[in-house]
Write a protein that holds these residues in place. Structure first.
Motif, PDB file in Angstrom:
ATOM      1  N   TYR A 197     -24.238  10.073  23.610  1.00 49.13           N
ATOM      2  CA  TYR A 197     -25.065  10.959  24.092  1.00 49.13           C
ATOM      3  C   TYR A 197     -25.287  10.837  25.651  1.00 49.13           C
ATOM      4  O   TYR A 197     -25.329  11.715  26.561  1.00 49.13           O
ATOM      5  N   LYS A 198     -25.666   9.411  25.909  1.00 50.13           N
ATOM      6  CA  LYS A 198     -25.843   9.149  27.446  1.00 50.13           C
ATOM      7  C   LYS A 198     -24.732   9.315  28.163  1.00 50.13           C
ATOM      8  O   LYS A 198     -25.009   9.962  29.249  1.00 50.13           O
ATOM      9  N   THR A 212     -24.143   5.594  18.799  1.00 52.86           N
ATOM     10  CA  THR A 212     -24.121   7.040  18.686  1.00 52.86           C
ATOM     11  C   THR A 212     -25.237   7.286  20.124  1.00 52.86           C
ATOM     12  O   THR A 212     -24.977   8.601  20.820  1.00 52.86           O
ATOM     13  N   TYR A 213     -26.131   6.461  20.427  1.00 54.04           N
ATOM     14  CA  TYR A 213     -26.737   6.852  21.597  1.00 54.04           C
ATOM     15  C   TYR A 213     -26.152   6.747  22.772  1.00 54.04           C
ATOM     16  O   TYR A 213     -26.185   7.549  23.782  1.00 54.04           O
ATOM     17  N   SER A 239     -16.944   9.022  20.393  1.00 51.75           N
ATOM     18  CA  SER A 239     -17.441   9.620  19.254  1.00 51.75           C
ATOM     19  C   SER A 239     -16.391   9.567  18.072  1.00 51.75           C
ATOM     20  O   SER A 239     -16.436   9.314  16.895  1.00 51.75           O
ATOM     21  N   GLY A 252     -17.252  10.207  26.567  1.00 49.56           N
ATOM     22  CA  GLY A 252     -18.101  10.343  25.493  1.00 49.56           C
ATOM     23  C   GLY A 252     -17.474  10.979  24.026  1.00 49.56           C
ATOM     24  O   GLY A 252     -17.908  10.292  22.878  1.00 49.56           O
ATOM     25  N   THR A 253     -16.779  11.712  24.187  1.00 50.02           N
ATOM     26  CA  THR A 253     -15.854  12.313  23.040  1.00 50.02           C
ATOM     27  C   THR A 253     -15.005  10.940  22.474  1.00 50.02           C
ATOM     28  O   THR A 253     -14.705  10.901  21.565  1.00 50.02           O
ATOM     29  N   ALA A 264     -34.021   7.748  20.777  1.00 54.10           N
ATOM     30  CA  ALA A 264     -34.373   8.669  22.105  1.00 54.10           C
ATOM     31  C   ALA A 264     -35.874   8.953  22.317  1.00 54.10           C
ATOM     32  O   ALA A 264     -36.262   9.071  23.424  1.00 54.10           O
ATOM     33  N   PHE A 320     -30.403   7.979  15.821  1.00 54.16           N
ATOM     34  CA  PHE A 320     -30.327   8.687  17.092  1.00 54.16           C
ATOM     35  C   PHE A 320     -31.927   8.892  17.495  1.00 54.16           C
ATOM     36  O   PHE A 320     -32.369   8.440  18.646  1.00 54.16           O
ATOM     37  N   ASP A 321     -32.427   9.693  16.594  1.00 57.17           N
ATOM     38  CA  ASP A 321     -33.905  10.231  17.002  1.00 57.17           C
ATOM     39  C   ASP A 321     -34.922   9.334  17.415  1.00 57.17           C
ATOM     40  O   ASP A 321     -35.557   9.141  18.487  1.00 57.17           O
ATOM     41  N   PHE A 342     -23.693  13.348  28.420  1.00 56.79           N
ATOM     42  CA  PHE A 342     -24.813  14.511  28.910  1.00 56.79           C
ATOM     43  C   PHE A 342     -25.443  14.062  30.095  1.00 56.79           C
ATOM     44  O   PHE A 342     -25.938  14.781  31.098  1.00 56.79           O
ATOM     45  N   GLN A 364     -17.932  13.829  29.314  1.00 57.47           N
ATOM     46  CA  GLN A 364     -17.642  14.419  28.287  1.00 57.47           C
ATOM     47  C   GLN A 364     -16.579  13.792  27.610  1.00 57.47           C
ATOM     48  O   GLN A 364     -16.460  13.686  26.259  1.00 57.47           O
TER      49      GLN A 364
END
Length: 308
Positions: free
Chosen positions: A267-268, A263-264, A283, A279-280, A248, A244-245, A271, A276
């Motif tokens: 997040y996109k 993963t990214y 995940s 996105g959930t 980002a 992720f880091d 958020f 949500q």
């Protein structure tokens, strides 16, 4: 009669002692269990619940929509593109990180002088946070004033410059290079521990029999590193699936969707697009994917350990 009473008393005393030890055990693990429930079990169950909703992450109202999030996900080209990028990253990172880490471990293990210095130098990138490391490599890969571009200009090879982070064909490669540079030192330590556990008598006996360095590595060192390889490959795969880091900071998933991973995208969507619930749901699928891959990987690598 007296013997029966004695046996009964001893049995009761034993049961009482077991109950006491059981009570102490429960009290000992209770604080950890409460914390684990609050921070792991409850959020996981709540996430499963939210994956069946259209919650935006802000409003108080939650509407249940059944399996719509999962249906949309499995019909989304963006999700399939993210899955493809995730698989490319995972395979590339697992192979490259472990190959580089193994080479570094073998080199450091054979150094006679300043072994601790070399070990520290190769391990240093691991200590950097993903954010800092991302900013550093963003500057290195910059097309206009990056280190690589400046070196090519000074050598008269300006036509060879590549827009690493702006070209969809090279952005994912830049992420791979950056991650390998950061993570290889960590797995090097694992392989070093495995190398130090190999009895030196085996290599000495092989040398007496006329084996060269490659033969000793192939038939002695590499097979005996099976346990270290199992751990390293598993951790590398899990880390690659959760990357992720770097994305980002360096590309924000771009250019376009060229470096967007599962993963990214979670997040996109969750958020950035205020979805949500969707996105959930993503995940949850990512969690199942990591679990399945990890179990298969462990089974195959453990089988290899037994065979060796």
């Amino acid at each position: 009669m007296a013997n029966a009473e004695t046996i009964h008393a001893a049995s009761s005393k034993g049961l009482s002692r077991k109950k006491k030890w059981f009570s102490y055990s429960v009290l000992f693990i209770l604080p950890s269990f409460i914390l684990y429930t609050l921070f792991v079990i409850y959020p996981t169950l709540n996430s499963i619940n939210l994956s069946f909703t259209s919650w935006d992450g802000v409003s108080d109202k939650i509407h249940y929509i059944g399996l719509d999030n999962f249906v949309e996900m499995f019909h989304s080209e963006r999700v399939y593109n993210a899955l493809k990028n995730t698989l490319i990253l995972s395979v590339s990172l697992v192979v490259l990180e472990n190959v580089v880490a193994l080479l570094l471990a073998v080199l450091v293990d054979q150094v006679r002088w300043f072994k601790s210095l070399f070990r520290s130098v190769f391990y240093f990138p691991v200590l950097l946070s993903g954010i800092v490391m991302g900013f550093v490599w963003t500057i290195i890969f910059n097309f206009n004033f990056g280190v690589i571009s400046q070196l090519l200009d000074r050598m008269g090879l300006g036509d060879w410059k590549i827009d690493w982070l702006g070209d969809p064909n090279y952005a994912l490669l830049a992420i791979i290079i950056t991650t390998v540079w950061k993570g290889s030192g960590y797995y090097m330590i694992i392989y070093l521990a495995g190398l130090q556990g190999i009895p030196p008598e085996l290599n000495e006996a092989a040398s007496i029999d006329g084996a060269n360095s490659w033969q000793k590595f192939r038939h002695i060192t590499f097979p005996l590193l099976a346990g270290a390889m199992t751990v390293s490959v598993m951790l590398s795969m899990i880390g690659a699936l959760k990357i992720f880091d770097q994305i980002a900071v360096m590309t924000d998933g771009g250019p376009g969707f060229a470096t967007e991973t599962l993963t990214y995208i979670v997040y996109k969507v969750g958020f950035g697009e205020l979805r949500q619930g969707y996105g959930t749901a993503m995940s949850m699928v990512l969690f199942v994917l990591i679990l399945i891959v990890s179990l298969i990987q462990i089974k195959l690598l453990k089988k290899r350990e037994v065979q060796m």
